[in-house]
Scaffold this motif. Structure first.
Motif, mmCIF file in Angstrom:
data_model
loop_
_atom_site.group_PDB
_atom_site.id
_atom_site.type_symbol
_atom_site.label_atom_id
_atom_site.label_comp_id
_atom_site.label_asym_id
_atom_site.label_seq_id
_atom_site.Cartn_x
_atom_site.Cartn_y
_atom_site.Cartn_z
ATOM 1 N N GLY A 72 5.680 -12.048 -9.828
ATOM 2 C CA GLY A 72 7.100 -12.373 -9.903
ATOM 3 C C GLY A 72 7.547 -13.375 -8.846
ATOM 4 O O GLY A 72 8.634 -13.941 -8.917
ATOM 5 N N THR A 89 0.485 0.485 -4.010
ATOM 6 C CA THR A 89 1.178 -0.725 -3.542
ATOM 7 C C THR A 89 0.677 -1.164 -2.164
ATOM 8 O O THR A 89 0.949 -2.277 -1.733
ATOM 9 C CB THR A 89 2.699 -0.495 -3.493
ATOM 10 O OG1 THR A 89 2.922 0.727 -2.772
ATOM 11 C CG2 THR A 89 3.278 -0.374 -4.890
ATOM 12 N N GLY A 126 2.232 -10.848 -5.770
ATOM 13 C CA GLY A 126 3.091 -10.493 -6.903
ATOM 14 C C GLY A 126 3.320 -11.663 -7.827
ATOM 15 O O GLY A 126 3.643 -12.759 -7.372
ATOM 16 N N PHE A 140 9.266 -0.449 -2.641
ATOM 17 C CA PHE A 140 8.508 -0.135 -3.868
ATOM 18 C C PHE A 140 8.967 1.165 -4.492
ATOM 19 O O PHE A 140 9.343 2.071 -3.801
ATOM 20 C CB PHE A 140 7.009 -0.053 -3.532
ATOM 21 C CG PHE A 140 6.413 -1.381 -3.185
ATOM 22 C CD1 PHE A 140 6.060 -2.278 -4.185
ATOM 23 C CD2 PHE A 140 6.232 -1.759 -1.875
ATOM 24 C CE1 PHE A 140 5.515 -3.510 -3.873
ATOM 25 C CE2 PHE A 140 5.688 -2.982 -1.547
ATOM 26 C CZ PHE A 140 5.329 -3.871 -2.551
ATOM 27 N N LEU A 144 0.394 2.484 -8.846
ATOM 28 C CA LEU A 144 0.808 1.591 -9.933
ATOM 29 C C LEU A 144 0.199 2.116 -11.232
ATOM 30 O O LEU A 144 -0.975 2.485 -11.261
ATOM 31 C CB LEU A 144 0.288 0.173 -9.660
ATOM 32 C CG LEU A 144 0.804 -0.497 -8.383
ATOM 33 C CD1 LEU A 144 -0.057 -1.701 -8.007
ATOM 34 C CD2 LEU A 144 2.251 -0.933 -8.579
ATOM 35 N N GLU A 188 8.090 -5.114 -16.674
ATOM 36 C CA GLU A 188 8.704 -6.329 -16.153
ATOM 37 C C GLU A 188 7.864 -6.729 -14.933
ATOM 38 O O GLU A 188 7.465 -5.872 -14.146
ATOM 39 C CB GLU A 188 10.118 -5.942 -15.715
ATOM 40 C CG GLU A 188 10.961 -7.026 -15.202
ATOM 41 C CD GLU A 188 11.743 -7.735 -16.302
ATOM 42 O OE1 GLU A 188 12.529 -8.557 -15.909
ATOM 43 O OE2 GLU A 188 11.545 -7.470 -17.508
ATOM 44 N N LYS A 189 7.604 -8.012 -14.772
ATOM 45 C CA LYS A 189 6.787 -8.433 -13.627
ATOM 46 C C LYS A 189 7.472 -8.055 -12.320
ATOM 47 O O LYS A 189 8.634 -8.380 -12.106
ATOM 48 C CB LYS A 189 6.566 -9.934 -13.666
ATOM 49 C CG LYS A 189 5.431 -10.287 -14.594
ATOM 50 C CD LYS A 189 4.890 -11.668 -14.325
ATOM 51 C CE LYS A 189 3.711 -11.932 -15.243
ATOM 52 N NZ LYS A 189 3.936 -13.018 -16.187
ATOM 53 N N MET A 190 6.753 -7.353 -11.471
ATOM 54 C CA MET A 190 7.356 -6.968 -10.201
ATOM 55 C C MET A 190 7.357 -8.168 -9.259
ATOM 56 O O MET A 190 6.448 -8.975 -9.284
ATOM 57 C CB MET A 190 6.556 -5.833 -9.566
ATOM 58 C CG MET A 190 6.905 -4.480 -10.151
ATOM 59 S SD MET A 190 5.637 -3.304 -9.812
ATOM 60 C CE MET A 190 5.876 -2.933 -8.116
ATOM 61 N N SER A 237 3.789 -6.833 -6.030
ATOM 62 C CA SER A 237 3.166 -5.618 -6.543
ATOM 63 C C SER A 237 2.313 -4.912 -5.495
ATOM 64 O O SER A 237 1.941 -3.768 -5.674
ATOM 65 C CB SER A 237 2.352 -5.895 -7.800
ATOM 66 O OG SER A 237 1.482 -6.943 -7.567
#
Ligand code: ADP
Ligand code: ASP
Ligand code: MG
Length: 401
Positions: A347, A179, A345, A401, A191, A246-248, A251
């Motif tokens: 998200g 991260t 990210g 994170f 990750l 799930e989209k962080m 990231s």
């Protein structure tokens, strides 16, 4: 199955490490798989060669630099093939000429155009492990070129695409994509997976674990990458189009210290000034990153922009050359004391307030922001170089994170 395995400098830094890599590759080969190995220069050899060049001539020509730097990779592949042979396995090393890896003619920053696969396939058919120099290519003038620092990753991905490899593994000194750079942020987390788009942003914004062009190419040709360590057998990080998770929201956090800001102060406040400034810079192949224009005052305005360190002098010279003509201005200021810190990210697109949280974390850490830029999936701030590590840690902590 055909596997491309790329090993970076630390992974081949000395005799023990070379044998370690040789053994890992032989293990793959003994499963009955075809193995193509791409290597970087040993340890910090590329830096050593650069220092040697600068010692002889502080502004070495790019052609001769490439001629010199390519010797680093040629050394490591030859030694690797010798190690494999010593372990009783047929291996052959090939450089960019022998393969024929064609690139553009931009010395020091060439792009791969085409790779001939005939010789490689011939050697594979003879059941040899083929060990290929990363980072280098040849131009249409048959000169050596290099792909830019960290470019061996790109060689590996390009070979995986050209050979339709089943796997492309990038072995390095960390066991995956984290991260944040684990050397700077102690709490950084590995990750399991990351998308090409997020990885491309992170790599372009300073996460040196992958060369950004390698990610661009992996996306273009649909090559799934696995980043893992050559020093242990931990699971790595998979880089691909879609991830299961799930989209962080965010990231990763990246930092880039290779940034110089040039401020052109007191330009005339009329149409065409920005056009002329950036046209002149483009004519000198200066890649411009963050741009800021001030609100006009007293018929003048300021424009500042950032470039990489190697481009700073050319950029300043270009502006100075036109000061008495099309770019009348009162001052040109250069600042080498800056860094960029970014959050990335997918998200973020659907979650407002992410930027505000980043700015608050920086405020709490007493970090002053000089400039901001954003895209759909990232926020970047320009700050003082001395604040960079504190800022990275503060922002990383904020996103928990
Ligand atoms: P190689 O020589 O194997 O290509 P590099 O030095 O180019 O290795 O890349 C690995 C380094 O990238 C790591 O040692 C780490 O310090 C740095 N790095 C920066 N950002 C990240 C990140 N987000 N995740 C993992 N490593 C990172
Ligand atoms: N040896 C080159 C460098 O140090 C290329 C690479 O390692 O990927 O930049
Ligand atoms: Mg690298």
């Amino acid at each position: 199955m055909l596997v491309v395995k790329k090993f970076g400098g630390t992974s081949v830094a000395n005799k023990e490490r070379i044998y370690n890599v040789a053994q890992r590759c032989i293990k793959e080969y003994e499963k009955g798989n075809d193995v193509v190995v791409v290597l970087s220069a040993m340890g910090k050899q590329t830096d050593v060669l650069l220092d040697m060049a600068k010692d002889i001539n502080d502004r070495p020509s790019k052609r001769e630099l490439d001629m010199l730097l390519t010797t680093g990779e040629q050394t490591s592949v030859a030694l690797m093939a010798m190690a494999m042979q010593k372990l009783g396995v047929p291996a052959i090393s090939l450089n960019a000429f022998q393969v024929a890896m064609h690139t553009t003619a931009d010395a020091g920053n060439a792009r791969l155009r085409r790779i001939d696969t005939e010789r490689i396939l011939h050697e594979i058919q003879q059941r040899k492990i083929v060990v290929i120099t990363g980072f280098q290519g040849i131009s249409k003038y048959e000169d050596y070129t290099t792909l830019g620092r960290g470019g061996s990753d790109t060689t590996a991905v390009a070979l995986a695409a050209a050979l339709h490899a089943d796997k492309c593994e990038i072995y390095t000194d960390v066991d995956g994509v984290y991260t944040a750079d684990p050397r700077i942020v102690k709490d950084a987390k590995k990750l399991d997976e990351i998308t090409y788009d997020e990885m491309l942003e992170l790599a372009s914004l300073g996460a040196g674990v992958l060369h950004n062009r390698s990610v661009e190419m992996a996306k273009k040709y649909g090559v799934t990458l696995e980043v893992r360590s050559s020093l242990n057998t931990n699971e790595g990080t998979i880089v691909k189009e879609e991830v299961k998770m799930e989209k962080m929201l965010v990231s990763g956090v990246a930092c880039d210290k290779n940034v110089v800001r040039i401020a052109v102060v007191g330009l005339e406040d009329r149409p065409g000034v920005a056009f002329k400034l950036f046209r002149h810079l483009a004519n000198h192949n200066v890649n411009v990153d963050m741009i800021l224009q001030s609100i006009g005052r007293d018929n003048t305005k300021d424009i500042s922009f950032t470039v990489t360190e190697d481009m700073a002098q050319t950029a300043v010279d270009t502006v100075e050359r036109h000061r008495s003509g099309s770019l009348k201005c009162s001052d040109v200021k250069v600042n080498y004391d800056l860094a960029k810190v970014s959050i990335v990210g997918a998200g973020m697109q659907s979650n407002p307030g992410v930027a505000a949280r980043m700015f608050e974390a920086l405020y709490d850490a007493n970090v002053n922001i000089h400039q901001i830029s954003t895209s759909e999936i990232r926020v970047t701030v320009l700050i003082r170089k001395d604040d960079a590590e504190r800022a990275m840690n503060a922002v990383h902590k904020e996103f928990d994170f």
